[in-house]
Design an enzyme around this catalytic site. Structure first.
Site, PDB file in Angstrom:
ATOM      1  N   ARG A   1       0.872  -1.181   0.000  1.00  0.00           N
ATOM      2  CA  ARG A   1       0.000   0.000   0.000  1.00  0.00           C
ATOM      3  C   ARG A   1       0.902   1.222   0.000  1.00  0.00           C
ATOM      4  O   ARG A   1       1.679   1.424   0.940  1.00  0.00           O
ATOM      5  CB  ARG A   1      -0.911  -0.002   1.229  1.00  0.00           C
ATOM      6  CG  ARG A   1      -1.593   1.347   1.445  1.00  0.00           C
ATOM      7  CD  ARG A   1      -2.696   1.298   2.461  1.00  0.00           C
ATOM      8  NE  ARG A   1      -3.835   0.561   1.934  1.00  0.00           N
ATOM      9  CZ  ARG A   1      -5.043   0.559   2.486  1.00  0.00           C
ATOM     10  NH1 ARG A   1      -5.272   1.253   3.584  1.00  0.00           N
ATOM     11  NH2 ARG A   1      -6.026  -0.139   1.956  1.00  0.00           N
TER      12      ARG A   1
ATOM     13  N   HIS B   1      -7.386   0.633  -6.323  1.00  0.00           N
ATOM     14  CA  HIS B   1      -7.521  -0.254  -5.154  1.00  0.00           C
ATOM     15  C   HIS B   1      -8.139  -1.578  -5.648  1.00  0.00           C
ATOM     16  O   HIS B   1      -9.270  -1.920  -5.306  1.00  0.00           O
ATOM     17  CB  HIS B   1      -8.405   0.421  -4.097  1.00  0.00           C
ATOM     18  CG  HIS B   1      -8.312  -0.191  -2.736  1.00  0.00           C
ATOM     19  ND1 HIS B   1      -7.492  -1.256  -2.417  1.00  0.00           N
ATOM     20  CD2 HIS B   1      -8.972   0.122  -1.573  1.00  0.00           C
ATOM     21  CE1 HIS B   1      -7.644  -1.564  -1.145  1.00  0.00           C
ATOM     22  NE2 HIS B   1      -8.528  -0.748  -0.614  1.00  0.00           N
TER      23      HIS B   1
ATOM     24  N   GLN C   1      -9.881  -4.251  -3.316  1.00  0.00           N
ATOM     25  CA  GLN C   1     -11.200  -3.866  -2.820  1.00  0.00           C
ATOM     26  C   GLN C   1     -12.280  -4.209  -3.843  1.00  0.00           C
ATOM     27  O   GLN C   1     -13.366  -4.677  -3.492  1.00  0.00           O
ATOM     28  CB  GLN C   1     -11.216  -2.376  -2.506  1.00  0.00           C
ATOM     29  CG  GLN C   1     -12.515  -1.905  -1.910  1.00  0.00           C
ATOM     30  CD  GLN C   1     -12.734  -2.405  -0.491  1.00  0.00           C
ATOM     31  OE1 GLN C   1     -11.881  -2.227   0.365  1.00  0.00           O
ATOM     32  NE2 GLN C   1     -13.870  -3.040  -0.224  1.00  0.00           N
TER      33      GLN C   1
ATOM     34  N   ASP D   1     -17.500   6.320  -1.130  1.00  0.00           N
ATOM     35  CA  ASP D   1     -16.212   6.271  -0.434  1.00  0.00           C
ATOM     36  C   ASP D   1     -16.016   7.636   0.227  1.00  0.00           C
ATOM     37  O   ASP D   1     -16.721   8.603  -0.095  1.00  0.00           O
ATOM     38  CB  ASP D   1     -15.097   5.979  -1.457  1.00  0.00           C
ATOM     39  CG  ASP D   1     -13.709   5.857  -0.833  1.00  0.00           C
ATOM     40  OD1 ASP D   1     -13.613   5.618   0.391  1.00  0.00           O
ATOM     41  OD2 ASP D   1     -12.707   6.000  -1.569  1.00  0.00           O
TER      42      ASP D   1
ATOM     43  N   CYS E   1     -16.236   0.815   0.872  1.00  0.00           N
ATOM     44  CA  CYS E   1     -14.976   0.106   1.169  1.00  0.00           C
ATOM     45  C   CYS E   1     -14.556   0.259   2.620  1.00  0.00           C
ATOM     46  O   CYS E   1     -13.836  -0.580   3.143  1.00  0.00           O
ATOM     47  CB  CYS E   1     -13.881   0.581   0.224  1.00  0.00           C
ATOM     48  SG  CYS E   1     -13.470   2.340   0.387  1.00  0.00           S
TER      49      CYS E   1
ATOM     50  N   ARG F   1     -12.859  -9.166   1.810  1.00  0.00           N
ATOM     51  CA  ARG F   1     -11.457  -8.831   1.523  1.00  0.00           C
ATOM     52  C   ARG F   1     -10.581 -10.068   1.745  1.00  0.00           C
ATOM     53  O   ARG F   1      -9.672 -10.354   0.977  1.00  0.00           O
ATOM     54  CB  ARG F   1     -10.979  -7.680   2.429  1.00  0.00           C
ATOM     55  CG  ARG F   1     -11.642  -6.334   2.187  1.00  0.00           C
ATOM     56  CD  ARG F   1     -11.289  -5.745   0.845  1.00  0.00           C
ATOM     57  NE  ARG F   1      -9.862  -5.590   0.663  1.00  0.00           N
ATOM     58  CZ  ARG F   1      -9.121  -4.564   1.141  1.00  0.00           C
ATOM     59  NH1 ARG F   1      -9.715  -3.597   1.807  1.00  0.00           N
ATOM     60  NH2 ARG F   1      -7.827  -4.505   0.921  1.00  0.00           N
TER      61      ARG F   1
HETATM   62  N1  NVA Z   1     -10.172   6.450  -1.241  1.00  0.00           N
HETATM   63  C1  NVA Z   1      -9.784   5.991   0.070  1.00  0.00           C
HETATM   64  C2  NVA Z   1      -9.936   4.496   0.172  1.00  0.00           C
HETATM   65  C3  NVA Z   1      -9.638   3.948   1.545  1.00  0.00           C
HETATM   66  C4  NVA Z   1      -9.730   2.451   1.587  1.00  0.00           C
HETATM   67  C5  NVA Z   1      -8.352   6.403   0.366  1.00  0.00           C
HETATM   68  O1  NVA Z   1      -7.501   6.277  -0.533  1.00  0.00           O
HETATM   69  O2  NVA Z   1      -8.086   6.863   1.473  1.00  0.00           O
HETATM   70  N1   CP Z   2     -11.042  -0.581   2.605  1.00  0.00           N
HETATM   71  C1   CP Z   2      -9.771  -0.557   3.062  1.00  0.00           C
HETATM   72  O1   CP Z   2      -8.805  -0.722   2.288  1.00  0.00           O
HETATM   73  O2   CP Z   2      -9.641  -0.400   4.400  1.00  0.00           O
HETATM   74  P1   CP Z   2      -8.298  -0.150   5.204  1.00  0.00           P
HETATM   75  O3   CP Z   2      -7.795   1.227   4.834  1.00  0.00           O
HETATM   76  O4   CP Z   2      -8.693  -0.248   6.650  1.00  0.00           O
HETATM   77  O5   CP Z   2      -7.292  -1.201   4.817  1.00  0.00           O
END
Ligand code: NVA
Ligand code: CP
Length: 324
Positions: free
Chosen positions: A104, A131, A134, A230, A270, A298
């Site tokens: 990540r 992502h 997800q 989201d 998500c 997930r």
């Molecule tokens: N769009 C959000 C998704 C979190 C799982 C982010 O990137 O923070």
């Molecule tokens: N949806 C998701 O990726 O959650 P986290 O940021 O908690 O991993």
């Protein structure tokens, strides 16, 4: 299945049939947590985080362990990568020890570089652009509630909110791969990159799906089978918190908006969610919401993805079992 190193960096790294195969495998893992154990040994998978996480961290940690492996979880703050060691060098080191790398991070170019230098599969666990893990979980959830993986093509999905973020991009590409009718809606200034829309449209032409990008939230959800949203402020954008709330109010998923979708439409998010912002508590905590199944999925979807990528690398389709 020929010997091939495959990665999952963006949703269109897999084609329609391959996505179905992974989702069917995900259904198998839902039924039996120990359906396959490709990392028996235990073989290690490196799981790296440059941004916070609850779901991704727990689902990959537990998932790798349930696949018989050892999850080596490394945070930015405790790694040399976080102090500026080149991605290339990190890849060269980890790939000599680990059987997979999950990351990540911020720019998509970073996971691409990791994949270029790795000799094991690399999985994007969220970048600023995509992502894909997800999306596999979200489609597994639709399959769970909509009569299986074969029922996904032709479904209409609507995503509302920040239409320029990673989730929006991934719904566009992943939904196109699935043969879905994908609608994304957001305010001017927060619409997807035209190149990603063009890529999604080219895929949808082959799969029978379609792509609609609009500023009209009501048109986007009309008769939709599943509504997604989201956060309006993604990780890394915290400084824009004040300016980001204003433009999105018309895209809040509330009971009035949900009424425009199909009567049995699902709601997914998500997570993490901000009740009273992108979604009302009445929707996310209401009867159409399947967000807890989505979060659980997930685990199953990523175990399926890891098993599938390893099956390619080892040229061993028997790892997938009988998916029909
Ligand atoms: N769009 C959000 C998704 C979190 C799982 C982010 O990137 O923070
Ligand atoms: N949806 C998701 O990726 O959650 P986290 O940021 O908690 O991993």
């Amino acid at each position: 299945m020929t010997h091939e190193l495959r990665h999952m960096l963006r949703d269109d790294d897999i084609n329609h049939e391959e996505q179905k195969q992974i989702l069917k495998l995900g259904m198998k893992f839902r039924e039996n947590r120990f359906y396959a154990r490709p990392f028996e040994g235990p073989q290690a998978v490196a799981v790296l985080f440059d941004k916070p996480s609850t779901r991704t961290r727990s689902s990959f940690s537990i998932g790798v362990a349930e696949l018989g492996g050892y999850p080596l979880v490394i945070d930015k703050s405790s790694s040399q990568l976080g102090r500026g060691e080149p991605v290339e060098d990190t890849a060269r080191v980890l790939t000599r020890m680990a059987y997979g790398i999950v990351w990540r991070t911020f720019g998509q170019d970073r996971v691409e570089t990791m994949a270029k230098y790795a000799t094991c599969p690399v999985i994007n666990a969220l970048t600023d652009q995509f992502h894909p893990c997800q999306i596999l979980a979200d489609f597994l959830t639709m399959a769970q509630f909509r009569g299986g993986v074969d029922a996904l093509a032709g479904q209409t999905i609507a995503y509302l909110g920040d239409a320029a973020n990673n989730m929006s991009n991934s719904y566009l590409l992943g939904g196109a791969v699935a043969g879905m009718h994908v609608r994304v809606a957001g305010p001017e200034g927060y619409l997807p990159d035209p190149q990603i829309v063009a890529d999604a449209k080219a895929i949808a032409e082959k799969t029978g799906g379609s792509i609609t990008v609009t500023t009209d939230s009501q048109a986007a959800v009309a008769d939709a089978d599943c509504v997604f949203t989201d956060t309006w402020v993604s990780m890394g954008e915290e400084a824009e918190y004040a300016i980001r709330s204003k433009p999105f109010w018309d895209y809040q998923v509330n009971p009035e908006l949900m009424k425009l979708a199909k009567p049995d439409a699902l709601f997914q998010h998500c997570l993490p969610a901000y009740r009273g912002k992108e979604v009302t508590a009445s929707v996310i905590d209401g009867p159409q919401s399947v967000v807890w199944d989505e979060a659980e999925n997930r685990l199953h979807a990523q175990k399926a993805l890891m098993t599938w990528l390893i099956a390619w690398q080892r040229e061993d389709p028997s790892l997938l079992g009988d998916l029909d």
